[in-house]
Design a protein around this motif. Structure first.
Motif, PDB file in Angstrom:
ATOM      1  N   LYS A 266      27.528  13.085 -17.789  1.00 39.35           N
ATOM      2  CA  LYS A 266      27.094  14.273 -17.048  1.00 39.35           C
ATOM      3  C   LYS A 266      27.479  14.151 -15.585  1.00 39.35           C
ATOM      4  O   LYS A 266      27.475  13.068 -15.017  1.00 39.35           O
ATOM      5  CB  LYS A 266      25.579  14.425 -17.158  1.00 39.35           C
ATOM      6  N   SER A 267      27.781  15.289 -14.991  1.00 40.70           N
ATOM      7  CA  SER A 267      28.088  15.301 -13.568  1.00 40.70           C
ATOM      8  C   SER A 267      26.807  15.140 -12.759  1.00 40.70           C
ATOM      9  O   SER A 267      25.696  15.319 -13.278  1.00 40.70           O
ATOM     10  CB  SER A 267      28.772  16.613 -13.186  1.00 40.70           C
ATOM     11  N   ILE A 268      26.972  14.812 -11.506  1.00 38.90           N
ATOM     12  CA  ILE A 268      25.804  14.637 -10.631  1.00 38.90           C
ATOM     13  C   ILE A 268      25.032  15.951 -10.518  1.00 38.90           C
ATOM     14  O   ILE A 268      23.804  15.947 -10.461  1.00 38.90           O
ATOM     15  CB  ILE A 268      26.208  14.087  -9.245  1.00 38.90           C
ATOM     16  N   GLU A 269      25.741  17.077 -10.531  1.00 29.57           N
ATOM     17  CA  GLU A 269      25.066  18.366 -10.426  1.00 29.57           C
ATOM     18  C   GLU A 269      24.192  18.631 -11.654  1.00 29.57           C
ATOM     19  O   GLU A 269      23.069  19.120 -11.529  1.00 29.57           O
ATOM     20  CB  GLU A 269      26.078  19.506 -10.250  1.00 29.57           C
ATOM     21  N   GLU A 270      24.711  18.280 -12.835  1.00 27.77           N
ATOM     22  CA  GLU A 270      23.928  18.479 -14.058  1.00 27.77           C
ATOM     23  C   GLU A 270      22.687  17.583 -14.058  1.00 27.77           C
ATOM     24  O   GLU A 270      21.595  18.036 -14.403  1.00 27.77           O
ATOM     25  CB  GLU A 270      24.787  18.164 -15.286  1.00 27.77           C
ATOM     26  N   ARG A 271      22.870  16.329 -13.672  1.00 28.85           N
ATOM     27  CA  ARG A 271      21.728  15.418 -13.624  1.00 28.85           C
ATOM     28  C   ARG A 271      20.711  15.868 -12.586  1.00 28.85           C
ATOM     29  O   ARG A 271      19.507  15.793 -12.794  1.00 28.85           O
ATOM     30  CB  ARG A 271      22.197  14.000 -13.335  1.00 28.85           C
TER      31      ARG A 271
ATOM     32  N   ALA B 138      24.753  12.195  -2.963  1.00 24.37           N
ATOM     33  CA  ALA B 138      25.858  12.789  -3.717  1.00 24.37           C
ATOM     34  C   ALA B 138      26.882  13.402  -2.760  1.00 24.37           C
ATOM     35  O   ALA B 138      28.098  13.252  -2.950  1.00 24.37           O
ATOM     36  CB  ALA B 138      25.343  13.840  -4.691  1.00 24.37           C
TER      37      ALA B 138
ATOM     38  N   ASN C 236      28.724  10.574  -1.066  1.00 26.40           N
ATOM     39  CA  ASN C 236      29.659   9.989  -2.020  1.00 26.40           C
ATOM     40  C   ASN C 236      30.925  10.839  -2.123  1.00 26.40           C
ATOM     41  O   ASN C 236      32.044  10.313  -2.140  1.00 26.40           O
ATOM     42  CB  ASN C 236      28.989   9.856  -3.387  1.00 26.40           C
ATOM     43  N   LYS C 237      30.751  12.139  -2.172  1.00 28.17           N
ATOM     44  CA  LYS C 237      31.895  13.053  -2.261  1.00 28.17           C
ATOM     45  C   LYS C 237      32.778  12.933  -1.019  1.00 28.17           C
ATOM     46  O   LYS C 237      34.008  12.872  -1.117  1.00 28.17           O
ATOM     47  CB  LYS C 237      31.389  14.494  -2.423  1.00 28.17           C
TER      48      LYS C 237
ATOM     49  N   ARG D  25      34.657   9.573  -1.119  1.00 28.46           N
ATOM     50  CA  ARG D  25      35.762   9.602  -2.081  1.00 28.46           C
ATOM     51  C   ARG D  25      36.960  10.359  -1.514  1.00 28.46           C
ATOM     52  O   ARG D  25      38.105   9.954  -1.681  1.00 28.46           O
ATOM     53  CB  ARG D  25      35.323  10.250  -3.392  1.00 28.46           C
TER      54      ARG D  25
END
Length: 70
Positions: free
Chosen positions: A2-7, A41, A44-45, A48
């Motif tokens: 799952k993506s961070i947004e979904e979590r 998050a 982190n983005k 990256r």
């Protein structure tokens, strides 16, 4: 995976249900933790993206150095 947004959305839903069952203190804690997850998050983005740009620059400098050696 799952993506961070979904979590994050799942955590928000769970925090809402916990707050109904456990009270205001649990809700405040859950919201603080969710805010921290959102902040991390985003960081982190950005990291990256900076790393990818740095790798591109290293490749360009290597390419330039190789061209100058020829």
């Amino acid at each position: 995976m799952k993506s961070i947004e979904e979590r994050l959305n799942e955590y928000k839903e769970r925090a809402a249900s916990v707050s109904r069952e456990s009270g205001e203190a649990a809700q405040v804690l859950a919201l603080e933790l969710i805010g921290e997850i959102e902040r991390l998050a985003g960081e982190n983005k950005r990291l990256r993206k900076a790393l990818a740009q740095s790798a591109d620059r290293r490749y360009e400098s290597t390419k330039l150095r190789d061209a100058l050696r020829e």
